[in-house]
Structures are given as C-alpha cells and as structure tokens.
Scaffold this motif. Structure first.
Motif, mmCIF file in Angstrom:
data_model
loop_
_atom_site.group_PDB
_atom_site.id
_atom_site.type_symbol
_atom_site.label_atom_id
_atom_site.label_comp_id
_atom_site.label_asym_id
_atom_site.label_seq_id
_atom_site.Cartn_x
_atom_site.Cartn_y
_atom_site.Cartn_z
ATOM 1 N N ARG A 192 0.821 -1.215 0.000
ATOM 2 C CA ARG A 192 0.000 0.000 0.000
ATOM 3 C C ARG A 192 0.863 1.278 0.000
ATOM 4 N NH1 ARG A 192 -5.013 -2.095 -1.011
ATOM 5 N NH2 ARG A 192 -6.344 -2.277 0.834
ATOM 6 N N VAL A 193 0.293 2.376 -0.488
ATOM 7 C CA VAL A 193 0.905 3.700 -0.337
ATOM 8 C C VAL A 193 0.912 4.031 1.157
ATOM 9 C CG1 VAL A 193 0.663 6.161 -0.853
ATOM 10 C CG2 VAL A 193 0.012 4.468 -2.577
ATOM 11 N N LYS A 194 2.018 4.570 1.637
ATOM 12 C CA LYS A 194 2.089 4.963 3.059
ATOM 13 C C LYS A 194 3.131 6.060 3.214
ATOM 14 C CE LYS A 194 3.047 0.676 3.968
ATOM 15 N NZ LYS A 194 3.152 0.264 2.533
ATOM 16 N N SER A 195 3.408 6.438 4.457
ATOM 17 C CA SER A 195 4.329 7.547 4.681
ATOM 18 C C SER A 195 5.737 7.226 4.179
ATOM 19 C CB SER A 195 4.379 7.847 6.180
ATOM 20 O OG SER A 195 5.525 8.629 6.457
ATOM 21 N N PRO A 196 6.389 8.207 3.535
ATOM 22 C CA PRO A 196 7.798 8.014 3.124
ATOM 23 C C PRO A 196 8.695 7.728 4.328
ATOM 24 C CG PRO A 196 6.898 10.011 2.154
ATOM 25 C CD PRO A 196 5.842 9.494 3.086
ATOM 26 N N ASP A 197 8.245 8.108 5.533
ATOM 27 C CA ASP A 197 9.053 7.813 6.732
ATOM 28 C C ASP A 197 9.153 6.310 6.979
ATOM 29 O OD1 ASP A 197 9.160 10.491 7.021
ATOM 30 O OD2 ASP A 197 7.693 10.612 8.648
ATOM 31 N N ALA A 202 12.669 1.315 4.465
ATOM 32 C CA ALA A 202 12.471 -0.080 4.023
ATOM 33 C C ALA A 202 13.355 -0.399 2.820
ATOM 34 C CB ALA A 202 11.003 -0.324 3.689
ATOM 35 N N TYR A 203 13.731 0.646 2.058
ATOM 36 C CA TYR A 203 14.565 0.451 0.862
ATOM 37 C C TYR A 203 15.952 1.071 1.030
ATOM 38 C CZ TYR A 203 10.407 -1.409 -1.224
ATOM 39 O OH TYR A 203 9.324 -2.209 -1.489
ATOM 40 N N ASP A 204 16.256 1.504 2.255
ATOM 41 C CA ASP A 204 17.587 2.054 2.534
ATOM 42 C C ASP A 204 17.879 1.779 4.008
ATOM 43 O OD1 ASP A 204 19.983 3.261 2.279
ATOM 44 O OD2 ASP A 204 19.216 5.307 1.965
ATOM 45 N N ILE A 239 14.540 6.626 -3.307
ATOM 46 C CA ILE A 239 13.804 7.894 -3.369
ATOM 47 C C ILE A 239 12.310 7.606 -3.484
ATOM 48 C CG2 ILE A 239 13.437 9.965 -4.805
ATOM 49 C CD1 ILE A 239 16.359 9.258 -5.931
ATOM 50 N N TRP A 240 11.486 8.309 -2.711
ATOM 51 C CA TRP A 240 10.025 8.185 -2.868
ATOM 52 C C TRP A 240 9.571 9.176 -3.935
ATOM 53 C CZ3 TRP A 240 5.947 5.455 -2.878
ATOM 54 C CH2 TRP A 240 4.672 6.005 -2.796
ATOM 55 N N ASN A 241 9.035 8.663 -5.048
ATOM 56 C CA ASN A 241 8.486 9.495 -6.114
ATOM 57 C C ASN A 241 6.971 9.536 -5.902
ATOM 58 O OD1 ASN A 241 7.291 10.354 -8.504
ATOM 59 N ND2 ASN A 241 8.910 9.486 -9.799
ATOM 60 N N ALA A 242 6.505 10.622 -5.246
ATOM 61 C CA ALA A 242 5.099 10.700 -4.827
ATOM 62 C C ALA A 242 4.173 10.743 -6.041
ATOM 63 C CB ALA A 242 4.889 11.932 -3.954
ATOM 64 N N ALA A 245 3.822 7.359 -7.239
ATOM 65 C CA ALA A 245 3.538 6.437 -6.121
ATOM 66 C C ALA A 245 4.494 5.250 -6.124
ATOM 67 C CB ALA A 245 2.084 5.969 -6.157
ATOM 68 N N ARG A 246 5.793 5.563 -6.162
ATOM 69 C CA ARG A 246 6.752 4.458 -6.167
ATOM 70 C C ARG A 246 8.067 4.838 -5.488
ATOM 71 N NH1 ARG A 246 7.784 5.129 -12.630
ATOM 72 N NH2 ARG A 246 9.556 6.537 -12.501
ATOM 73 N N ILE A 247 8.681 3.821 -4.903
ATOM 74 C CA ILE A 247 10.064 3.953 -4.458
ATOM 75 C C ILE A 247 10.935 3.675 -5.670
ATOM 76 C CG2 ILE A 247 11.872 2.714 -3.199
ATOM 77 C CD1 ILE A 247 10.540 4.392 -1.232
ATOM 78 N N GLU A 248 11.914 4.526 -5.878
ATOM 79 C CA GLU A 248 12.879 4.285 -6.958
ATOM 80 C C GLU A 248 14.231 3.964 -6.347
ATOM 81 O OE1 GLU A 248 13.102 7.661 -9.520
ATOM 82 O OE2 GLU A 248 10.974 7.538 -10.084
ATOM 83 N N MET A 249 14.887 2.961 -6.861
ATOM 84 C CA MET A 249 16.270 2.701 -6.458
ATOM 85 C C MET A 249 17.189 3.113 -7.603
ATOM 86 S SD MET A 249 16.414 -0.487 -3.867
ATOM 87 C CE MET A 249 17.004 -1.692 -5.025
ATOM 88 N N HIS A 250 18.262 3.780 -7.221
ATOM 89 C CA HIS A 250 19.255 4.246 -8.189
ATOM 90 C C HIS A 250 20.652 3.903 -7.679
ATOM 91 C CE1 HIS A 250 16.619 7.097 -10.556
ATOM 92 N NE2 HIS A 250 15.876 6.940 -9.472
#
Ligand code: AVI
Length: 316
Positions: A192-197, A202-204, A239-242, A245-250
């Motif tokens: 689900r979409v949730k807070s970037p906090d 979760a991805y870093d 990075i959260w791309n609001a 609606a996705r986390i991006e890994m770079h």
C-alpha cells in the motif's frame, strides 16, 4: 546462452538478454537497467536477507496476513498452486498447509535457488508433486503437462507486481490469466501507499543490505559481462516518487567514472544515476483497478491493522 569463464575456472552461461539489457540500459538517458537482473545467486541471497530486516515491513506483514488468511481462503481441494517468482518459497508452506492442493509449480528465474527450495518443499510436503519451472515469467511460461487438467490457483506474493509499471503489470496479469486458464484463481500481494518515513528506510536500511543488493548488480555485470565498473564509486539511493507512487532505487556515481562492459566504453559523470528498480505502491482502488484491467475480478481482500499491505483473491 554464451559461455563465460568464471573465477573458479568453471564455465557458466551468460544470458544474452542480460547483455542486451545492460548495454542498452547504460547507453540510454536516463540510464536504467531492469530490476529482474538483481537476482543472480548472490542477489537472491541478499534479497532473502532484506526480507529479515526490521525496516523491510512488507515481508513480515504479508507473512502474518497469510497465516491469518490462508485457512479461510475456501479454495476447493485438488488445485495446482502455481507460484510466480517463488524465490526461496518461504511463504508457500503457509498456503500449502492450509489448502488441499494436488501439485505445486514454483516458477523462478534463479535456477539453483529454485531447485533447492523445490527440494525442501517436497520434503516438507511428502506426496505433493512439485514441478519446478526455471523461467522468466515476464515471457510466456509453459506450465508442466502434469498439471494441464488441474484447476489452478496462481500465487503472486511479495508485491512483485509493484516492480512493474502499470502497463507491464496489466500485460503480465493478462498473460497469467491465459496461462492459468478458465476458472483460475489468483492470490496476490500488493504493498500500500504509506508515509515516506516508513517507505524510504524499508529500501535504505541501516545495515546496508539493500545497498549491497543494489550494488551487486554492478558486480554481476563485472563478473558476467567482463565489466570494469569501479563499484566503490557508486552509492545506493532510495527515493520516494510521490507523483508516480513508487520507491525508486538508483546507483549514483560519486565521481566521474569511465569503464568498459563487454568491450564497450562508458562514461558516467559524478551525480548521474543508473535507475535500477521501481517499487510501486497501490491504494485500495488503484490496486483493484489494476487487477480488473488485467482481466481478474477481485473477490476478497484482506489487510493488516495498519493497512500497510493487502492480500487480494481474484477470479479469472
Ligand atoms: C521483490 N520486490 C517486491 C521487492 C520490493 O519491495 O520491491 C524488491 C526489493 N528491492 C529492494 N528491496 C526489496
């Protein structure tokens, strides 16, 4: 497949699609390499470590949900359970223990990982026929003849659907519907979409396991494609791309770098990134809309008390 000499002197096979995706992705602007190439043996092991991290809520939230939901699924006995991207199949025993299935078909791109987990599951469920299929399920998957006449329950946990953009996700859902056939059901996990906090850590993670997972892609390129990428010049970014609606890994270059892959020269300037993964998150309506667009009718949906993760049962 092309032969490649590994460090231990053993010949191994290089997937020509890997070579093509890497060479095209490093030449593109923005640079991007598809996330499916994370999962060599080392990448699959690192992913398993990620699922144990305190910050990586999707794995433990979905596992707890499955324990609660599987006994109440109401799946008729005699179905073949077909799992897409089975990995180490950690969630599968919960499902198999709760339903009276006739066969289990794990499908995964990482062959040795697949065979090992298929063996372990066979031991845990003696008498249950297990038919592993080593395949990239983003291409047409031939299901084993032994399950041709059985009703199918597709199992697609982990929110792996989120690693595709909506267009590809819909294509895949439609393809699954075709492979599984008339009357099939699908149990799918969606984050689900949730807070970037919550999302960004979760991805870093603090231990740097996700960073190692991301950087292993460069090590894999060096290992398998004769690359000379200075891996220590790159940094993991989540990075959260609001908007999307996705986390991006770079992977971000920390200095100007020049290297070769498969004999071809590349130069990346400091601050430039290679985009390696998207992990889309869905609200309830967006998730159900995606499933419908893919030809599936959601019939039941469960979430955890925080509404962080959803399990959805659909019918073809
Ligand atoms: C496999 N997939 C659902 C994971 C995710 O959450 O998007 C992959 C992952 N990438 C970094 N951490 C986990």
């Amino acid at each position: 497949m092309l032969k490649q000499e590994a460090e231990d002197g053993q010949a191994s096979l290089v997937d020509p699609n890997f070579r093509a995706d890497v060479l095209t992705g490093l030449s593109a602007r923005p640079r991007a390499i598809p996330a499916r190439w994370f999962y060599d043996r080392r990448g699959s092991e690192l992913f398993e470590e990620i699922t144990q991290l305190p910050e990586y809520y999707p794995a433990r939230t979905e596992t707890a949900l499955l324990r609660e939901v599987c006994p109440r699924l109401g799946i008729a006995p005699g179905a073949a359970v077909v799992e897409f991207g089975s990995g180490s199949s950690v969630k599968t025993p919960t499902l198999l223990a709760a339903i009276d299935s006739a066969a289990y078909v794990p499908i995964d791109i990482s062959g040795d990982f697949l065979r090992q987990s298929a063996r372990e599951l066979g031991q845990a469920f003696p008498g249950l026929p297990v038919h592993p299929v080593e395949a990239d399920f983003l291409r047409p998957v031939p299901l084993p003849a032994q399950v041709a006449d059985l009703p199918k329950l597709g199992f697609f946990p982990g929110s792996t659907i989120g690693n595709m953009n909506a267009w590809h996700a819909v294509d895949l859902l439609r393809a699954m519907r075709e492979w599984l056939g008339e009357g099939a059901q699908l149990l799918i996990g969606m984050d689900r979409v949730k807070s970037p906090d919550v999302l960004v850590p979760a991805y870093d993670d603090a231990q740097g396991v996700t960073a190692a997972f991301n950087l292993n892609l460069l090590e894999r390129i060096n290992r398998e494609l004769g690359g000379t990428i200075p891996v220590d010049a790159f940094r993991h970014r989540a990075i959260w791309n609001a908007d999307a609606a996705r986390i991006e890994m770079h992977l971000e270059a920390q200095r100007d770098v020049a290297f070769e892959v498969d004999g071809r020269p590349f130069a990346i300037a400091a601050g430039e990134t290679i985009h390696t993964e998207n992990s889309h998150k869905y609200g309830p309506n967006g998730g159900r809309m995606l499933l419908r667009a893919g030809g599936w009718t959601p019939v039941r949906e469960w979430t955890d008390p925080d509404d962080w993760f959803a399990l959805i049962l659909c019918e073809a």
